[in-house]
Write a protein that holds these residues in place. Structure first.
Motif, PDB file in Angstrom:
ATOM      1  N   ASN A 205       0.842  -1.187   0.000  1.00 50.89           N
ATOM      2  CA  ASN A 205       0.000   0.000   0.000  1.00 50.89           C
ATOM      3  C   ASN A 205       0.881   1.242   0.000  1.00 50.89           C
ATOM      4  OD1 ASN A 205      -2.606  -1.271   0.128  1.00 50.89           O
ATOM      5  ND2 ASN A 205      -2.204  -1.751   2.286  1.00 50.89           N
ATOM      6  N   PHE A 206       0.272   2.396  -0.174  1.00 55.45           N
ATOM      7  CA  PHE A 206       1.013   3.655  -0.159  1.00 55.45           C
ATOM      8  C   PHE A 206       1.564   3.896   1.242  1.00 55.45           C
ATOM      9  CE2 PHE A 206       1.062   8.366   0.298  1.00 55.45           C
ATOM     10  CZ  PHE A 206       2.089   8.607  -0.606  1.00 55.45           C
ATOM     11  N   LEU A 207       2.880   4.040   1.345  1.00 55.44           N
ATOM     12  CA  LEU A 207       3.599   4.307   2.585  1.00 55.44           C
ATOM     13  C   LEU A 207       3.530   3.153   3.593  1.00 55.44           C
ATOM     14  CD1 LEU A 207       2.711   8.064   3.252  1.00 55.44           C
ATOM     15  CD2 LEU A 207       4.765   7.122   2.176  1.00 55.44           C
ATOM     16  N   PHE A 208       3.044   1.987   3.129  1.00 59.32           N
ATOM     17  CA  PHE A 208       2.951   0.854   4.055  1.00 59.32           C
ATOM     18  C   PHE A 208       2.985  -0.449   3.265  1.00 59.32           C
ATOM     19  CE2 PHE A 208       0.514  -2.372   6.305  1.00 59.32           C
ATOM     20  CZ  PHE A 208       1.097  -2.337   7.570  1.00 59.32           C
ATOM     21  N   SER A 209       3.720  -1.424   3.772  1.00 56.84           N
ATOM     22  CA  SER A 209       3.725  -2.765   3.173  1.00 56.84           C
ATOM     23  C   SER A 209       3.872  -3.789   4.293  1.00 56.84           C
ATOM     24  CB  SER A 209       4.865  -2.910   2.154  1.00 56.84           C
ATOM     25  OG  SER A 209       6.122  -2.861   2.787  1.00 56.84           O
ATOM     26  N   SER A 210       3.402  -4.973   4.010  1.00 56.76           N
ATOM     27  CA  SER A 210       3.513  -6.040   5.011  1.00 56.76           C
ATOM     28  C   SER A 210       3.699  -7.383   4.317  1.00 56.76           C
ATOM     29  CB  SER A 210       2.275  -6.079   5.913  1.00 56.76           C
ATOM     30  OG  SER A 210       1.156  -6.527   5.187  1.00 56.76           O
ATOM     31  N   GLU A 211       4.200  -8.321   5.075  1.00 58.70           N
ATOM     32  CA  GLU A 211       4.397  -9.679   4.584  1.00 58.70           C
ATOM     33  C   GLU A 211       4.047 -10.643   5.706  1.00 58.70           C
ATOM     34  OE1 GLU A 211       7.884 -12.341   2.359  1.00 58.70           O
ATOM     35  OE2 GLU A 211       8.352 -10.409   3.282  1.00 58.70           O
ATOM     36  N   THR A 212       3.179 -11.601   5.401  1.00 55.85           N
ATOM     37  CA  THR A 212       2.770 -12.591   6.391  1.00 55.85           C
ATOM     38  C   THR A 212       3.305 -13.958   5.985  1.00 55.85           C
ATOM     39  OG1 THR A 212       0.735 -11.362   6.886  1.00 55.85           O
ATOM     40  CG2 THR A 212       0.824 -13.668   7.581  1.00 55.85           C
ATOM     41  N   ILE A 213       4.094 -14.548   6.868  1.00 56.65           N
ATOM     42  CA  ILE A 213       4.695 -15.852   6.613  1.00 56.65           C
ATOM     43  C   ILE A 213       4.003 -16.879   7.498  1.00 56.65           C
ATOM     44  CG2 ILE A 213       6.824 -17.215   6.723  1.00 56.65           C
ATOM     45  CD1 ILE A 213       7.082 -13.449   6.621  1.00 56.65           C
ATOM     46  N   VAL A 214       3.509 -17.941   6.895  1.00 60.85           N
ATOM     47  CA  VAL A 214       2.795 -18.991   7.630  1.00 60.85           C
ATOM     48  C   VAL A 214       3.491 -20.328   7.389  1.00 60.85           C
ATOM     49  CG1 VAL A 214       0.615 -20.222   7.950  1.00 60.85           C
ATOM     50  CG2 VAL A 214       0.605 -17.769   7.427  1.00 60.85           C
ATOM     51  N   LYS A 215       3.832 -21.010   8.470  1.00 61.29           N
ATOM     52  CA  LYS A 215       4.446 -22.330   8.400  1.00 61.29           C
ATOM     53  C   LYS A 215       3.568 -23.312   9.189  1.00 61.29           C
ATOM     54  CE  LYS A 215       8.287 -20.882   6.335  1.00 61.29           C
ATOM     55  NZ  LYS A 215       8.683 -21.321   4.970  1.00 61.29           N
ATOM     56  N   THR A 216       3.194 -24.423   8.549  1.00 59.99           N
ATOM     57  CA  THR A 216       2.339 -25.422   9.187  1.00 59.99           C
ATOM     58  C   THR A 216       2.984 -26.806   9.091  1.00 59.99           C
ATOM     59  OG1 THR A 216       0.342 -24.175   8.623  1.00 59.99           O
ATOM     60  CG2 THR A 216       0.058 -26.497   9.202  1.00 59.99           C
ATOM     61  N   ASN A 217       3.011 -27.500  10.209  1.00 65.89           N
ATOM     62  CA  ASN A 217       3.547 -28.858  10.254  1.00 65.89           C
ATOM     63  C   ASN A 217       2.401 -29.844  10.045  1.00 65.89           C
ATOM     64  OD1 ASN A 217       4.795 -31.283  10.732  1.00 65.89           O
ATOM     65  ND2 ASN A 217       5.420 -30.838  12.822  1.00 65.89           N
TER      66      ASN A 217
END
Length: 219
Positions: free
Chosen positions: A136-148
């Motif tokens: 997004n404008f002036l903002f970014s994110s990243e979501t990392i999901v790990k499942t066993n």
């Protein structure tokens, strides 16, 4: 034996009747592969033998454990030998090792024969993951999901490299296990254990507004 047309005719003859149990009448055994992978369909084979020269009909053959239950109708002809195949899917989290499995035979709803066996569940790690970026404008994110999705504990390490500027504007949840500076780069590392069925989520956010607020503060 008495005649219905001439009551004076009576024939007496001793008739021997042998009553046997289903356990004596039917031999059964269970076959399966060693080192079973519970993440895949598994084939079990039940070998059956009718020990008598008579028909045994209207039976239900059941294969069950704490992870599945399945059944088939069963009819055995005279002295018949046959094999029934059961292709099963495991449900739930299953640890490595030996687990009980039961073969049961029912006749008109009554349990008439039951045998217990053990199946060998192997160690099959299965890590699944995803990374979802949002810009997004002036903002970014990243979501990392790990499942066993396997059946044993996994030790995992996730790393993220940031520039000095990115490090200044980045917020993470949870905090990394370690953060080191190498050649003007910041290396963020998360180390964690995942039990079977467990999920770990890491969020990395870059808020460029933080720089604007910092510049305004200077002015």
């Amino acid at each position: 034996i008495k005649s219905t047309t001439n009551e004076s005719i009576i024939l007496e003859e001793e008739i021997k009747v042998t009553v046997t149990s289903y356990e004596n009448a039917i031999n059964l055994s269970l076959r399966s592969q060693e080192n079973i992978n519970p993440n895949e369909e598994t084939l079990f084979k039940i070998d059956l033998k009718n020990n008598y020269n008579l028909k045994i009909n209207n039976l239900k053959l059941v294969l069950e454990s704490e992870f599945f239950s399945t059944s088939q109708d069963l009819n055995l002809s005279y002295s018949e030998e046959t094999t029934k195949d059961f292709l099963v899917d495991f449900v739930g989290s299953i640890e490595e090792g030996e687990h009980e499995i039961n073969v049961k035979i029912y006749s008109i709803g009554d349990l008439v024969l039951e045998k217990s066996y053990t199946m060998d569940i192997g160690d099959f790690p299965n890590l699944e993951g995803s990374e979802t970026p949002i810009e997004n404008f002036l903002f970014s994110s990243e979501t990392i999901v790990k499942t066993n999705n396997g059946n044993s504990i996994l030790h995992e390490t996730y790393t993220k490299e940031l520039t000095s500027f990115e490090n200044f504007i980045t917020i993470t949840s949870p905090e990394p296990t370690s953060k080191t500076k190498v050649n003007n780069k910041y290396i963020l590392s998360w180390e964690f254990d995942l039990n079977p069925g467990e999920t770990k989520t890491i969020t990395i956010e870059k808020d460029y507004r933080k720089l604007m607020f910092w510049l305004i503060g200077i002015v």
